[in-house]
Scaffold this motif. Sequence first.
Motif, PDB file in Angstrom:
ATOM      1  N   LEU A 123       0.397  -1.313   0.357  1.00 13.40           N
ATOM      2  CA  LEU A 123      -0.274   0.242  -0.003  1.00 13.40           C
ATOM      3  C   LEU A 123       1.177   1.335   0.535  1.00 13.40           C
ATOM      4  O   LEU A 123       1.820   1.124   0.713  1.00 13.40           O
ATOM      5  N   PRO A 124       0.474   2.297  -0.088  1.00 15.65           N
ATOM      6  CA  PRO A 124       0.837   3.655  -0.501  1.00 15.65           C
ATOM      7  C   PRO A 124       2.143   3.704   0.584  1.00 15.65           C
ATOM      8  O   PRO A 124       3.298   4.541   1.215  1.00 15.65           O
ATOM      9  N   ASP A 125       1.068   3.824   2.244  1.00  9.21           N
ATOM     10  CA  ASP A 125       1.934   3.969   3.284  1.00  9.21           C
ATOM     11  C   ASP A 125       2.037   3.074   4.317  1.00  9.21           C
ATOM     12  O   ASP A 125       2.841   2.951   5.204  1.00  9.21           O
ATOM     13  N   CYS A 126       2.001   1.923   3.746  1.00  5.62           N
ATOM     14  CA  CYS A 126       2.891   0.367   4.370  1.00  5.62           C
ATOM     15  C   CYS A 126       2.397  -0.753   3.646  1.00  5.62           C
ATOM     16  O   CYS A 126       2.032  -0.261   3.022  1.00  5.62           O
ATOM     17  N   ASP A 127       2.940  -2.119   3.695  1.00  7.29           N
ATOM     18  CA  ASP A 127       2.978  -2.929   3.591  1.00  7.29           C
ATOM     19  C   ASP A 127       1.506  -3.602   4.429  1.00  7.29           C
ATOM     20  O   ASP A 127       1.068  -3.163   5.140  1.00  7.29           O
ATOM     21  N   SER A 128       1.210  -4.686   3.750  1.00 10.89           N
ATOM     22  CA  SER A 128       0.259  -5.874   4.120  1.00 10.89           C
ATOM     23  C   SER A 128       0.049  -5.994   6.008  1.00 10.89           C
ATOM     24  O   SER A 128      -0.956  -6.529   6.934  1.00 10.89           O
ATOM     25  N   ALA A 129       1.406  -6.190   6.081  1.00  2.52           N
ATOM     26  CA  ALA A 129       2.192  -6.784   7.339  1.00  2.52           C
ATOM     27  C   ALA A 129       1.999  -5.800   8.443  1.00  2.52           C
ATOM     28  O   ALA A 129       1.693  -6.063   9.531  1.00  2.52           O
ATOM     29  N   GLN A 130       2.344  -4.496   7.912  1.00  2.00           N
ATOM     30  CA  GLN A 130       1.917  -3.680   9.040  1.00  2.00           C
ATOM     31  C   GLN A 130       1.028  -3.405   8.972  1.00  2.00           C
ATOM     32  O   GLN A 130       0.362  -2.550  10.824  1.00  2.00           O
ATOM     33  N   LEU A 131      -0.029  -3.127   8.132  1.00  2.00           N
ATOM     34  CA  LEU A 131      -1.864  -2.273   8.519  1.00  2.00           C
ATOM     35  C   LEU A 131      -2.491  -3.597   9.093  1.00  2.00           C
ATOM     36  O   LEU A 131      -2.465  -3.271  10.059  1.00  2.00           O
ATOM     37  N   CYS A 132      -1.906  -5.071   8.820  1.00  2.00           N
ATOM     38  CA  CYS A 132      -2.262  -6.359  10.621  1.00  2.00           C
ATOM     39  C   CYS A 132      -1.970  -5.852  11.437  1.00  2.00           C
ATOM     40  O   CYS A 132      -2.628  -5.892  12.287  1.00  2.00           O
ATOM     41  N   THR A 133      -0.957  -5.049  12.085  1.00  2.00           N
ATOM     42  CA  THR A 133      -0.754  -5.100  12.933  1.00  2.00           C
ATOM     43  C   THR A 133      -0.490  -4.235  13.584  1.00  2.00           C
ATOM     44  O   THR A 133      -1.541  -3.761  14.932  1.00  2.00           O
ATOM     45  N   LYS A 134      -1.454  -3.000  13.038  1.00  2.00           N
ATOM     46  CA  LYS A 134      -1.762  -1.586  13.286  1.00  2.00           C
ATOM     47  C   LYS A 134      -3.622  -2.206  13.955  1.00  2.00           C
ATOM     48  O   LYS A 134      -3.847  -1.707  14.787  1.00  2.00           O
ATOM     49  N   LEU A 135      -4.438  -3.116  12.950  1.00  2.00           N
ATOM     50  CA  LEU A 135      -5.141  -3.227  12.948  1.00  2.00           C
ATOM     51  C   LEU A 135      -4.999  -4.086  14.754  1.00  2.00           C
ATOM     52  O   LEU A 135      -6.680  -4.123  15.207  1.00  2.00           O
ATOM     53  N   GLN A 136      -4.432  -4.762  14.963  1.00  3.53           N
ATOM     54  CA  GLN A 136      -4.385  -5.660  15.959  1.00  3.53           C
ATOM     55  C   GLN A 136      -4.434  -5.119  16.749  1.00  3.53           C
ATOM     56  O   GLN A 136      -4.635  -4.859  18.738  1.00  3.53           O
ATOM     57  N   GLN A 137      -3.537  -3.206  16.814  1.00  3.31           N
ATOM     58  CA  GLN A 137      -3.419  -2.704  18.210  1.00  3.31           C
ATOM     59  C   GLN A 137      -4.835  -1.938  18.933  1.00  3.31           C
ATOM     60  O   GLN A 137      -4.351  -1.669  19.803  1.00  3.31           O
TER      61      GLN A 137
END
Length: 467
Positions: free
Chosen positions: A56-70
């Motif tokens: 994604l423009p601002d991060c990858d899918s692993a980082q998005l998953c981490t954000k959501l889980q926080q």
Amino acid sequence: MQGKILIVDAISTNRIVLKVKLASAFYEVIQASTADEACVAALRHNPDLIISAMTLPDCDSAQLCTKLQQNPQTRAIPMMVIGCRPNADTRLRALEAGVQDVMLKPIDDTLLLARVRSLIRAHNTAAEWQMRDDTSRALGFAEDVVDFGPPGQAIVVGTDSGETGALIEVLNPSLRIKLSYSAPETALRDLTPGRVPDIFVLVLDDEDTHSGEVLRLLAAIRATAITRHAGILVLQPRPDPGLGAYALDLGADDLMTDGFDRKEMVLRIKAMMRRKRVADQLRATVRTGLKAAVSDPLTGLHNRRYAMPHLARVAEHSAATGRSFAVMVADLDHFKRINDLYGHASGDAVLVEAARRLRENLRGVDLVARIGGEEFLIVMPATPLSEARAAARRLCRKIGGTGFKVPGSSDPITVTVSIGVTIGGLQGKRMIESDKNANDLLDAADKALYEAKIQGRNQINLARPAA
């Protein structure tokens, strides 16, 4: 709509193509182009599934998953990633972050929709148990979920014992799980409630000769009471979208479509084991909470909270079938004197023993509940007056005929009981007015009990309906 799905992709064409496929299957679709937009949309719309591009423009899918889980409000939303064939590290990093699956283009529509159905089905089941757990917590019965416990067990099922055994040897050093092999025909045969694996790994045959046998086992695992909550991972030796979709629709929790990869399988088994532990804990706390909510902790009998709705259901059934039923209120005589003379521990012992005698001298269909300090409610479905009177007299004899052994007394003490009885349902050709609700029936039996006390205790009294 079958569910709500959030698509996250910077390329609008990709979002539109995927939206068309999902909308045609009756899913509601929400769109976002960046990880930040996705986090906001997830909070606002609470989707059942998130499907993200690999980058994604601002991060990858692993980082998005981490954000959501926080965020506690979004951590339980399952996430799937779609992308071009990445390097192995990118795929593994996404799975390690908590992504449930990584699907690579070109994607077969049948397999895509089957995976979506599987993830949403699992999410809805988990959400239902979580809601029940929340209710138990509100009542003060649930305990915190713990992410530890004894090592799990997994059975690896395949038709080639040599190949499957080699797979187990490769996996063993990386897993805190006991792995064992089984052929499809014996996987369920020797299981008992105390020896049920947490996970089944089903290895499909490379030649498709025995794949049907393994998939029939999958269906049997889901249909068998002691294994229906087990995790199921299906390993395909080579891509077969139709077969993979069929396995997911039969109830597989996870699917590896491109053959064996040690690191990927370890991640998937560990994730499945974590989810199963949480689900098992939720089910256990919900069951404990429900039991605590409707049970008397001292005697193990049902309490008033359970007994009154049950009495109302018996009355409804009686009205539908035209069969009478009995309602009794039993009260131990001079119970305060027992507490005063021998102590409250002795009083508790009397209550426990009285509950046992009441329960063991009634039918399995009859309800015995503790509704007060030394007061018990008895409901006997499909019982005429003559049988109710005989049952009440028998209970009086069983309580008063044998002494009670209690702390504080070297000899058994004498305990008696008084019982008030009323009959609900049809009596002759006339309906008793107290059938109108459970409280009226309880009140009638309670008044009959009061008369039994006045008449000298250790006896029964029948409430007579008004003419």
